[in-house]
Design an enzyme around this catalytic site. Structure first.
Site, PDB file in Angstrom:
ATOM      1  N   GLU A  12       0.685  -1.721   0.021  1.00  0.00           N
ATOM      2  CA  GLU A  12       0.001   0.220  -0.081  1.00  0.00           C
ATOM      3  C   GLU A  12       0.831   1.218  -0.437  1.00  0.00           C
ATOM      4  O   GLU A  12      -0.036   2.706  -0.315  1.00  0.00           O
ATOM      5  CB  GLU A  12      -0.873  -0.325   1.229  1.00  0.00           C
ATOM      6  N   GLY A  78     -12.149  -5.049   4.513  1.00  0.00           N
ATOM      7  CA  GLY A  78     -13.076  -5.654   3.677  1.00  0.00           C
ATOM      8  C   GLY A  78     -14.922  -4.358   3.666  1.00  0.00           C
ATOM      9  O   GLY A  78     -14.436  -4.066   5.234  1.00  0.00           O
ATOM     10  N   MET A 196      -7.889  -3.681  10.346  1.00  0.00           N
ATOM     11  CA  MET A 196      -7.439  -4.174  11.083  1.00  0.00           C
ATOM     12  C   MET A 196      -6.919  -2.437  12.371  1.00  0.00           C
ATOM     13  O   MET A 196      -5.897  -3.744  13.291  1.00  0.00           O
ATOM     14  CB  MET A 196      -6.777  -5.296  11.278  1.00  0.00           C
ATOM     15  N   GLU A 197      -6.937  -1.488  12.087  1.00  0.00           N
ATOM     16  CA  GLU A 197      -5.971  -1.119  12.793  1.00  0.00           C
ATOM     17  C   GLU A 197      -6.479   0.729  12.952  1.00  0.00           C
ATOM     18  O   GLU A 197      -5.873   0.986  13.369  1.00  0.00           O
ATOM     19  CB  GLU A 197      -4.766  -0.433  11.316  1.00  0.00           C
ATOM     20  N   ASP A 220     -12.258  -6.452  -0.521  1.00  0.00           N
ATOM     21  CA  ASP A 220     -13.181  -7.419  -0.591  1.00  0.00           C
ATOM     22  C   ASP A 220     -14.514  -7.373   0.145  1.00  0.00           C
ATOM     23  O   ASP A 220     -14.237  -6.637   0.776  1.00  0.00           O
ATOM     24  CB  ASP A 220     -12.084  -9.049  -0.314  1.00  0.00           C
TER      25      ASP A 220
HETATM   26  N1  ADE Z   1      -8.559  -5.840   5.423  1.00  0.00           N
HETATM   27  C1  ADE Z   1      -8.599  -5.588   4.165  1.00  0.00           C
HETATM   28  N2  ADE Z   1      -9.663  -6.869   3.719  1.00  0.00           N
HETATM   29  C2  ADE Z   1     -10.231  -7.131   5.675  1.00  0.00           C
HETATM   30  C3  ADE Z   1     -11.005  -7.671   6.183  1.00  0.00           C
HETATM   31  N3  ADE Z   1     -11.943  -8.581   5.349  1.00  0.00           N
HETATM   32  N4  ADE Z   1     -11.452  -8.129   7.343  1.00  0.00           N
HETATM   33  C4  ADE Z   1     -10.393  -7.414   8.147  1.00  0.00           C
HETATM   34  N5  ADE Z   1      -9.066  -6.633   7.453  1.00  0.00           N
HETATM   35  C5  ADE Z   1      -9.247  -6.489   5.671  1.00  0.00           C
END
Ligand code: ADE
Length: 255
Positions: A12, A78, A196-197, A220
């Site tokens: 990234e 996501g 996640m951050e 996703d």
């Molecule tokens: N970052 C990108 N896709 C994710 C997902 N499905 N879960 C957690 N962090 C993500």
């Protein structure tokens, strides 16, 4: 006024590093911080690492050691919200830690000691970032070839603004993402995306009184094909989006 630009993954950060003028590498706590100029603005580029603790450490160092004036996060997420599709961009209005649960002592998701579950982002910086993201999506450079066979056509990518949730889990089943979306909706939280951050960085920025804004490109749908869509998107698309959007933002901030 130095702007810190945080990314979660090296992929990234790739094209931002490429565009950095007079890069100087400084290492602290096992992390590389790159000081330099990006599109005429003083910046520090750093990787947050993956997960809330790694991100909080990096954000704390940016505040304490580099005295940055603001932090901007670019990365992938996501999609959880209805209509938030792969290739869309979500700019955070606020963040919640979906794995924070000190109930029954505190309501589910509330951050003990803060009296709130949703940590707001800076409204001015966020508005500038949303404008930059929308403008980038309108260019010919945006767009990608999907890997997932279920996606048969390129849709017109959209920019969204709203709640992003963070937790120390890669959400990769439809059952988990559906349960998360429903539990949050039942409490009045309309979630757009999961990563996640971001919530950890938002909390550190709140503690230091630093303006914070975050943009996430949807890699996703946090469903059963997330593990296929995610690496493809990170490798082929994320870095280009980050560069295009950050370029637009820094131009706005220089005015
Ligand atoms: N970052 C990108 N896709 C994710 C997902 N499905 N879960 C957690 N962090 C993500």
């Amino acid at each position: 006024m130095t702007t810190a630009i945080l990314s979660a993954l090296p992929e990234e950060q790739g094209s931002l590093m490429h565009a950095l003028h007079q890069p100087e590498r400084i290492v602290h706590a096992g992390r590389s911080f790159w000081r330099g100029a990006l599109y005429g603005q003083p910046v520090v580029l750093a990787l947050s690492g993956i997960g809330k603790v790694a991100a909080a450490t990096t954000a704390t160092l940016l505040a304490e050691r580099f005295g940055v004036a603001r932090i901007v996060f670019t990365g992938v997420a996501g999609g959880l919200g209805e209509g938030v599709q792969v290739g869309d961009v979500v700019v955070a209005r606020d963040f919640l830690q979906h794995d924070m649960d000190a109930s029954p002592i505190f309501p589910r998701w509330e951050l003990p000691g803060y009296g709130l579950a949703c940590m707001p982002c800076d409204t001015v910086l966020t508005a500038a970032l949303f404008e930059a993201a929308s403008a980038y999506l309108a260019t010919d450079e945006a767009g990608f070839e999907p890997k997932n066979a279920a996606i048969t056509h390129r849709h017109a990518a959209r920019a969204h603004q709203g709640l992003i949730v963070s937790g120390d889990r890669f959400v990769s089943t439809s059952a988990e993402s559906g349960a998360l979306r429903q539990a949050l909706a039942a409490a009045g939280h309309q979630v757009l995306a999961v990563e996640m951050e971001g919530a950890a960085v938002a909390q550190v920025c709140h503690d230091y009184g630093l303006p914070f804004a975050a943009v996430r490109t949807i890699s996703d749908r946090a469903d059963d094909s997330a593990h296929v869509d995610f690496p493809h998107f990170v490798t082929h698309v994320a870095s280009r989006y980050a560069d295009g959007i950050v370029h637009g933002l820094l131009k706005k901030l220089s005015k």
